[in-house]
Motif scaffolding. Structure first.
Motif, short mmCIF file in Angstrom:
data_model
loop_
_atom_site.label_atom_id
_atom_site.label_comp_id
_atom_site.label_asym_id
_atom_site.label_seq_id
_atom_site.Cartn_x
_atom_site.Cartn_y
_atom_site.Cartn_z
N PHE A 73 0.73 -1.05 -0.17
CA PHE A 73 -0.24 0.22 -0.14
C PHE A 73 1.02 1.34 0.31
N HIS A 82 -3.50 10.62 -3.31
CA HIS A 82 -3.41 11.57 -2.76
C HIS A 82 -3.49 12.29 -2.97
N GLY A 136 -12.33 1.92 7.44
CA GLY A 136 -10.90 2.21 5.97
C GLY A 136 -9.79 2.99 6.55
N GLY A 160 -6.75 3.83 6.33
CA GLY A 160 -5.29 3.77 6.44
C GLY A 160 -4.44 4.07 7.62
N MET A 210 -5.11 10.68 4.40
CA MET A 210 -6.30 11.56 3.83
C MET A 210 -7.65 11.90 4.85
N GLU A 218 -10.61 1.30 12.06
CA GLU A 218 -9.19 0.67 10.94
C GLU A 218 -8.32 -1.57 11.44
N SER A 222 -6.42 -2.76 11.06
CA SER A 222 -5.22 -3.04 10.99
C SER A 222 -4.22 -2.21 11.58
N HIS A 234 -1.82 0.48 10.45
CA HIS A 234 -1.98 1.63 9.76
C HIS A 234 -2.49 1.58 11.04
N THR A 242 -15.80 -2.35 9.65
CA THR A 242 -17.23 -2.33 9.21
C THR A 242 -18.09 -3.26 9.71
N GLN A 256 -11.58 4.52 -0.64
CA GLN A 256 -10.43 3.66 -1.36
C GLN A 256 -10.48 2.04 -0.32
N MET A 257 -12.17 1.73 0.72
CA MET A 257 -11.98 0.06 1.12
C MET A 257 -13.21 -0.36 1.06
N TYR A 270 -12.70 -4.48 0.17
CA TYR A 270 -12.87 -5.08 0.91
C TYR A 270 -13.65 -6.15 2.33
N VAL A 271 -14.63 -5.44 1.11
CA VAL A 271 -16.00 -5.41 2.53
C VAL A 271 -16.63 -6.18 1.84
N MET A 290 0.20 -5.46 -5.32
CA MET A 290 -1.23 -4.45 -4.36
C MET A 290 -2.24 -4.82 -5.65
C1 LIG Z 1 -6.51 1.27 -0.05
S1 LIG Z 1 -6.11 1.45 2.20
C2 LIG Z 1 -7.04 3.05 1.57
C3 LIG Z 1 -6.75 3.88 3.13
C4 LIG Z 1 -7.26 5.14 3.10
N1 LIG Z 1 -8.91 5.36 3.57
C5 LIG Z 1 -6.84 5.96 1.65
O1 LIG Z 1 -7.15 6.45 0.96
O2 LIG Z 1 -5.11 6.28 1.77
C6 LIG Z 1 -7.73 -0.05 2.49
C7 LIG Z 1 -7.85 0.56 3.84
O3 LIG Z 1 -9.72 -0.71 4.56
C8 LIG Z 1 -8.94 -1.06 5.09
N2 LIG Z 1 -9.27 -2.46 5.08
C9 LIG Z 1 -9.80 -3.76 5.34
N3 LIG Z 1 -11.08 -4.11 5.22
C10 LIG Z 1 -11.48 -3.62 5.51
C11 LIG Z 1 -12.98 -3.54 6.27
N4 LIG Z 1 -13.02 -5.21 6.62
N5 LIG Z 1 -13.06 -2.77 6.94
C12 LIG Z 1 -12.77 -1.98 7.26
N6 LIG Z 1 -11.09 -1.33 6.98
C13 LIG Z 1 -10.65 -1.84 6.07
C14 LIG Z 1 -7.21 -1.18 4.99
O4 LIG Z 1 -6.44 -1.93 6.32
C15 LIG Z 1 -6.34 -0.27 4.43
O5 LIG Z 1 -6.53 0.17 5.40
#
Ligand SMILES: C[S@@+](CC[C@H](N)C(=O)[O-])C[C@H]1O[C@@H](n2cnc3c(N)ncnc32)[C@H](O)[C@@H]1O
Length: 297
Positions: free
Chosen positions: A19, A29, A60, A62, A66, A89, A91, A94, A120, A143-144, A147-148, A243
């Motif tokens: 990432f 960004h 999410g 990160g 942002m 979040e 991670s 993160h 979430t 951008q999250m 993963y949902v 990625m």
């Molecule tokens: C591509 S990064 C985007 C981070 C940030 N929003 C940005 O744009 O810089 C996706 C983020 O979603 C988080 N993530 C992954 N699965 C998730 C979930 N089920 N619920 C919430 N966040 C999640 C990841 O750990 C990661 O930090």
């Protein structure tokens, strides 16, 4: 032979490394910051609606870059009004970087942070179990949503967490981005863990239409420098490929055929441009801003 490919999101350390490389080689960004600087002040101008404190929910988040930019704009727009920022979040890595970034950030002195190391889904369950429904003035999912597992249910639930004058900001890849198109083509050969990894703007607006909520959207241009992906053995290029394919160690676990197909796809002129010896992949984004109110019901 059984594939040994593993999903990148299943390994927090590797995800973080890829990432950060992605963010470093991408204009993502900077493009989002430009949107936040030029459009967000108008979008958020009415969210406070007489309240003293502003409640923000970041899903999410990160490493927080942002989030911190958004918080600084909120503080500029509502000087003197305290902001509660709830971070969700999963991670730990993160969150640690987010805390470090927040400790160095300027112009967020009126913000109180609460970090929740959860997905979430977990936060949604916790809210439902405790029956502690809180209304937020600003919620964002940047951008999250890839993963949902259940995107419509997630959007519906968090939309219900918006105050009537609140706004929900969603950022995902555009349909025309090279990344989404690569996923549409080769996603079935990549480890997906039942996740909607190639979800993009059109699917999100379909969900919003079915919920009968008001929204506006904008397309923003973004590019990813993928030149190093084409240099044999280049570590940075391998992290970027991880990625892009959402796969741990794609270079060593994907078949030779799949690697060749993905690389060929990424450099086609439909999705990439070659400028001054660099190969720049189209990673355009869609920004969708949803109102707390419904159009009809
Ligand atoms: C591509 S990064 C985007 C981070 C940030 N929003 C940005 O744009 O810089 C996706 C983020 O979603 C988080 N993530 C992954 N699965 C998730 C979930 N089920 N619920 C919430 N966040 C999640 C990841 O750990 C990661 O930090």
């Amino acid at each position: 032979m059984e594939s040994t490919m593993r999903s990148l999101i299943s390994d927090q350390n590797k995800y973080k490394e890829s990432f950060l490389m992605y963010i470093d080689r991408s204009t993502e960004h900077q493009c989002m910051q430009h949107f936040i600087d030029t459009k967000l002040p108008d979008i958020i101008s009415s969210i406070r609606n007489g309240k003293t404190t502003i409640d923000v929910l970041s899903l999410g988040s990160g490493t927080g870059e942002m989030d911190l930019h958004i918080l600084s704009k909120l503080q500029d727009t509502f000087p003197g009004h305290p902001i509660n920022n709830y971070v969700v979040e999963p991670s730990q890595e993160h969150i640690l970087m987010y805390k470090e970034n927040a400790s160095k950030a300027l112009n967020i002195d009126n913000v109180t942070f609460t970090w929740h190391q959860k997905t979430t889904r977990e936060i949604e369950q916790e809210i439902k179990e405790k029956n502690k429904f809180k209304k937020y003035d600003f919620i964002h999912m940047i951008q999250m949503l890839y993963y949902v597992k259940d995107v419509p249910a997630t959007i519906e639930f968090f939309h219900r967490c918006l105050a009537p004058d609140g706004k929900l900001l969603i950022i995902v890849l555009s349909r025309n981005s090279g990344w989404i198109n690569a996923y549409d083509k080769y996603g079935s050969q990549l480890p997906r863990n039942d996740l909607p990894i190639n979800i993009c703007s059109g699917e999100i607006t379909d969900v919003l239409d079915s919920l009968q909520v008001k929204y506006e959207n904008w397309d923003i241009e973004s590019k990813l420098d993928i030149t190093e992906c084409f240099i044999e053995g280049n570590r940075n290029g391998q992290l970027l490929l991880d990625m892009l394919t959402e796969t741990c160690d794609f270079n060593n676990t994907a078949s030779t055929d799949l690697k060749a197909l993905v690389l060929k796809h990424l450099e086609t002129t439909e999705y990439s441009v070659k400028i001054e010896g660099k190969i720049l992949l189209n990673t355009n984004l869609s920004v969708i801003v949803v109102d707390g109110q419904y159009t009809q019901r």
